[in-house]
Design a protein around this motif. Structure first.
Motif, PDB file in Angstrom:
ATOM      1  N   LEU A 264       0.905  -1.423   0.037  1.00 25.45           N
ATOM      2  CA  LEU A 264       0.009  -0.118   0.022  1.00 25.45           C
ATOM      3  C   LEU A 264       0.753   1.283   0.086  1.00 25.45           C
ATOM      4  CD1 LEU A 264      -3.097  -0.660   2.314  1.00 25.45           C
ATOM      5  CD2 LEU A 264      -2.730  -1.104  -0.204  1.00 25.45           C
ATOM      6  N   GLY A 265       2.058   1.192   0.601  1.00 24.61           N
ATOM      7  CA  GLY A 265       2.620   2.295   0.546  1.00 24.61           C
ATOM      8  C   GLY A 265       3.217   2.721  -0.792  1.00 24.61           C
ATOM      9  N   ALA A 266       3.773   1.758  -1.348  1.00 26.61           N
ATOM     10  CA  ALA A 266       4.285   1.865  -2.918  1.00 26.61           C
ATOM     11  C   ALA A 266       2.957   2.578  -3.839  1.00 26.61           C
ATOM     12  CB  ALA A 266       4.455   0.733  -3.578  1.00 26.61           C
ATOM     13  N   GLU A 267       1.819   2.216  -3.571  1.00 23.52           N
ATOM     14  CA  GLU A 267       0.814   2.677  -4.344  1.00 23.52           C
ATOM     15  C   GLU A 267       0.084   4.027  -3.761  1.00 23.52           C
ATOM     16  OE1 GLU A 267       0.505   1.136  -7.033  1.00 23.52           O
ATOM     17  OE2 GLU A 267       1.897  -0.410  -6.498  1.00 23.52           O
ATOM     18  N   ARG A 268       0.107   4.220  -2.644  1.00 30.13           N
ATOM     19  CA  ARG A 268      -0.701   5.227  -1.965  1.00 30.13           C
ATOM     20  C   ARG A 268      -0.375   6.654  -2.704  1.00 30.13           C
ATOM     21  NH1 ARG A 268      -3.147   5.039   3.109  1.00 30.13           N
ATOM     22  NH2 ARG A 268      -1.653   3.274   3.674  1.00 30.13           N
ATOM     23  N   PRO A 269       0.737   7.044  -2.874  1.00 28.62           N
ATOM     24  CA  PRO A 269       0.867   8.389  -3.563  1.00 28.62           C
ATOM     25  C   PRO A 269       0.142   8.593  -5.015  1.00 28.62           C
ATOM     26  CG  PRO A 269       2.997   7.421  -3.109  1.00 28.62           C
ATOM     27  CD  PRO A 269       2.050   6.188  -2.904  1.00 28.62           C
ATOM     28  N   HIS A 270      -0.210   7.444  -5.546  1.00 23.70           N
ATOM     29  CA  HIS A 270      -0.760   7.675  -6.914  1.00 23.70           C
ATOM     30  C   HIS A 270      -2.440   7.594  -6.893  1.00 23.70           C
ATOM     31  CE1 HIS A 270       3.268   6.837  -8.232  1.00 23.70           C
ATOM     32  NE2 HIS A 270       3.213   5.867  -7.721  1.00 23.70           N
ATOM     33  N   LEU A 271      -3.013   7.489  -5.437  1.00 25.40           N
ATOM     34  CA  LEU A 271      -4.458   7.573  -5.330  1.00 25.40           C
ATOM     35  C   LEU A 271      -5.248   8.746  -6.154  1.00 25.40           C
ATOM     36  CD1 LEU A 271      -5.138   6.341  -1.857  1.00 25.40           C
ATOM     37  CD2 LEU A 271      -5.674   5.127  -3.810  1.00 25.40           C
TER      38      LEU A 271
ATOM     39  N   ASP B  44      -8.379  10.550 -10.967  1.00 28.16           N
ATOM     40  CA  ASP B  44      -8.624  11.722 -12.267  1.00 28.16           C
ATOM     41  C   ASP B  44      -8.590  10.861 -13.578  1.00 28.16           C
ATOM     42  OD1 ASP B  44      -8.489  13.581 -10.229  1.00 28.16           O
ATOM     43  OD2 ASP B  44      -6.371  14.325 -10.618  1.00 28.16           O
ATOM     44  N   ARG B  45      -7.833   9.983 -13.600  1.00 30.12           N
ATOM     45  CA  ARG B  45      -7.792   8.963 -15.011  1.00 30.12           C
ATOM     46  C   ARG B  45      -8.945   8.380 -15.257  1.00 30.12           C
ATOM     47  NH1 ARG B  45      -2.726   4.854 -13.603  1.00 30.12           N
ATOM     48  NH2 ARG B  45      -3.973   3.229 -12.988  1.00 30.12           N
ATOM     49  N   GLY B  46      -9.471   7.850 -13.941  1.00 31.76           N
ATOM     50  CA  GLY B  46     -10.618   7.254 -14.229  1.00 31.76           C
ATOM     51  C   GLY B  46     -10.614   5.436 -14.481  1.00 31.76           C
ATOM     52  N   TRP B  47      -9.453   5.258 -14.209  1.00 25.78           N
ATOM     53  CA  TRP B  47      -8.949   3.687 -14.151  1.00 25.78           C
ATOM     54  C   TRP B  47      -8.053   3.399 -13.225  1.00 25.78           C
ATOM     55  CZ3 TRP B  47      -4.468   2.064 -16.058  1.00 25.78           C
ATOM     56  CH2 TRP B  47      -3.780   2.870 -16.863  1.00 25.78           C
TER      57      TRP B  47
END
Length: 235
Positions: free
Chosen positions: A220-227, A232-235
């Motif tokens: 989750l730490g690797a992915e959290r910054p990209h939420l 915004d991109r919708g996928w």
């Protein structure tokens, strides 16, 4: 023992992670490179399989790797898509395992496989396997009944690589490195994004390990910054 990375290839060896209470085995099967996971209770040998996706002979070999008696207590099908359940009938016939799945997907799984779902799962339900307890988390959107399973390590650990209290989440096709999985409508995307955010990212810390239905693991730490980017991109 080789350190666990979660990197597997179809036809290749099993990736093994040994923790205080549990062994986690990962393999890739089938033409769509599906990940299947075997969770083994180290104390009593009870076992749970996440997604009998394809290649039943390989999955039964995996079950024997975890327990030489080939004991398998339950198969949890994360969602109703065919590539995640093609081996379900054969694995259940060979082992007598129970079948669990998210309630909204249960009838479709039974219809596709001819194998009855013996336990329907709702958000927050507990799945007990031997001395292990996993929590079902509903992640609606990829399919109506998609579920993840969460296992937490104990507060006191001794194994190298173990982390006290760390969560391990088997996400099916709901969360991958780089985003959530395909949805068919904007409403489905919103549902999946909201569930993944509220029920995973808002509940669990950055050390939480993510085991997806295809490809490499993440945290989750690797992915959290990209939420925000995913929203915004919708996928």
């Amino acid at each position: 023992m080789t350190a666990y990375t979660g990197d597997v290839t179809t036809g290749g060896p099993t990736a093994l992670r040994v923790l205080d209470e549990v062994e986690i085995r990962k393999v890739s099967v089938g033409p769509m490179d599906n990940d299947a996971y075997l969770v083994t209770c180290r104390r009593g040998g009870s076992q749970l399989l996440v997604d009998a996706a394809a290649d039943p002979d390989r999955l039964l070999e995996l079950v024997r790797e975890g327990n030489e008696t080939a004991r398998l207590d339950v198969v949890v099908t994360t969602h109703r898509h065919r590539d995640h359940l093609a081996a379900l009938t054969s694995v259940v016939a060979a082992t007598g395992a129970q079948v669990a799945a998210g309630a909204p997907d249960a009838d479709a799984i039974t219809e596709l496989t001819g194998t009855s779902v013996t336990r329907v799962l709702h958000d927050g339900d507990l799945v007990v396997v031997g001395h292990l307890t996993l929590e079902a988390v509903a992640l609606r959107g990829h399919t109506p009944g998609s579920v993840a399973l969460v296992y937490r390590e104990p507060e006191h650990v001794t194994c190298p690589g173990a982390v006290a209290g760390r969560a391990h989440v088997f996400t099916g096709d709901s969360l991958f490195p780089g985003g959530v999985r395909r949805t068919t409508t904007p409403d489905d995307f919103t549902s999946l994004y909201d569930d993944v955010t509220a029920r995973l990212f808002d509940r669990f810390d950055d050390a939480t390990w993510v085991y997806p239905g295809h490809g490499r693991d993440t945290t989750l730490g690797a992915e959290r910054p990209h939420l925000a980017q995913w929203r915004d991109r919708g996928w």
